[in-house]
Scaffold this motif. Sequence first.
Motif, PDB file in Angstrom:
ATOM      1  N   SER A 261     -25.227  12.844  12.656  1.00 44.89           N
ATOM      2  CA  SER A 261     -24.258  13.862  13.052  1.00 44.89           C
ATOM      3  C   SER A 261     -23.874  13.798  14.520  1.00 44.89           C
ATOM      4  CB  SER A 261     -24.856  15.242  12.757  1.00 44.89           C
ATOM      5  OG  SER A 261     -23.992  16.273  13.151  1.00 44.89           O
ATOM      6  N   ALA A 267     -26.386  19.440  12.871  1.00 45.92           N
ATOM      7  CA  ALA A 267     -27.688  18.771  13.023  1.00 45.92           C
ATOM      8  C   ALA A 267     -28.809  19.803  12.898  1.00 45.92           C
ATOM      9  CB  ALA A 267     -27.757  18.056  14.373  1.00 45.92           C
ATOM     10  N   CYS A 279     -29.032  12.659  15.582  1.00 50.43           N
ATOM     11  CA  CYS A 279     -27.884  13.310  16.221  1.00 50.43           C
ATOM     12  C   CYS A 279     -27.453  12.473  17.412  1.00 50.43           C
ATOM     13  CB  CYS A 279     -28.288  14.714  16.677  1.00 50.43           C
ATOM     14  SG  CYS A 279     -26.940  15.624  17.435  1.00 50.43           S
ATOM     15  N   ILE A 297     -35.111  17.112  15.372  1.00 54.54           N
ATOM     16  CA  ILE A 297     -33.919  16.271  15.542  1.00 54.54           C
ATOM     17  C   ILE A 297     -34.307  15.028  16.336  1.00 54.54           C
ATOM     18  CG2 ILE A 297     -31.733  16.113  16.851  1.00 54.54           C
ATOM     19  CD1 ILE A 297     -31.103  18.950  16.065  1.00 54.54           C
TER      20      ILE A 297
END
Length: 366
Positions: A261, A267, A279, A297
Amino acid sequence: VNKNTTHMPLKVLIDIGHPAHVHYFKNFIWTMQDKGHTVYIVARDKEVAFKLLDFYKFSYFNRGKGRNGFIGKILYLFRGDFFILKKALKLKPDIFLSTGSSYAAHVAWLMRKPHIALDDTDHNFFQHLMYVPFTKAILTPKVFQKNFKEKHVRFDAFLELGGLHPKRFKIEPEGLQKNLSPDNQGKFVILRFVSWQATHDIGLKGLSLDDKYKLVQELSKYAKVVISSEEKLPDDLMAYSFKVHPALMHTVLSEASLLVSESLTMAAEAAFVGTPVLCISTAQAGTLDEEVRLGLIELYRNSNGLIERAVEIMKDPQFKEQFKEKSKNIIKNKTDITGFLVWFVENFPTSFAEIKKNPELESKFR
């Protein structure tokens, strides 16, 4: 006074400037309505915001599309302010609420009513300039990097948990059946590309077109690839374009094997519903640092190594389940923002004084 509340009924006006705000506030709106309060919604016609509001059967006032670019935004400021002022003079709200909306802040100030803002975008200098001086209380995640001094209240959660806290989030099974037809019930990967037009995107950039093609090519070997894009895709990528009703997006996200993303919001949403995320972003934000620190993440500042890592994750049959477990354990200890916000608004300004004096009060909403 309604049977479900000990409070005098309040009139709250919420300004919604982005589709994500609908998710942040929807549970708050339902809870407040159940307790006999009135909630008015003013919304900007941005991407799928109206589609979401319609899906949840919320009525709202349309304040137009807004503008892109610095000059455009300054010019629209007067229009946005005037639109909300006109409505508010008629509706007479007791409290204004938004995610850092300068329009709601200005009108609240003009009408001598409190404006309460949620904010998690540390790097949005322009927006802070426009709304902070006119705002009574600013609620942010604990890890927010700026300090708004006496106006500032910090909570131990992320704004996305307004819609995605385990107490609030429900999978919509029909969302899956409708959007992932039986022939591809196997693995799928979502790619999310943004348009880089928002104020908080000024100076930021993401993947090159070349990177996007490579991602599709490599990940297609392991799973069905679907693309959610703010910008129009090149013709030869249109086949991957993914049309899902935005209200069902979190359900679909929760079933994906992986999200790659450019959007920080999506995300975070994926991570909170148990889907691994890569991300790509050059943004600086306390919430992003915290999500990276917690292992929710994996952040890339450019595309170096991104595609290889995505392939590595897809090759590991255990990865998704292990990630889901980790995510669940982290989030169950976070504050349920909806419960916290209902208490804060219903009891404002007493709640503000109480939480400033005793931040531990927040733990009631875990």
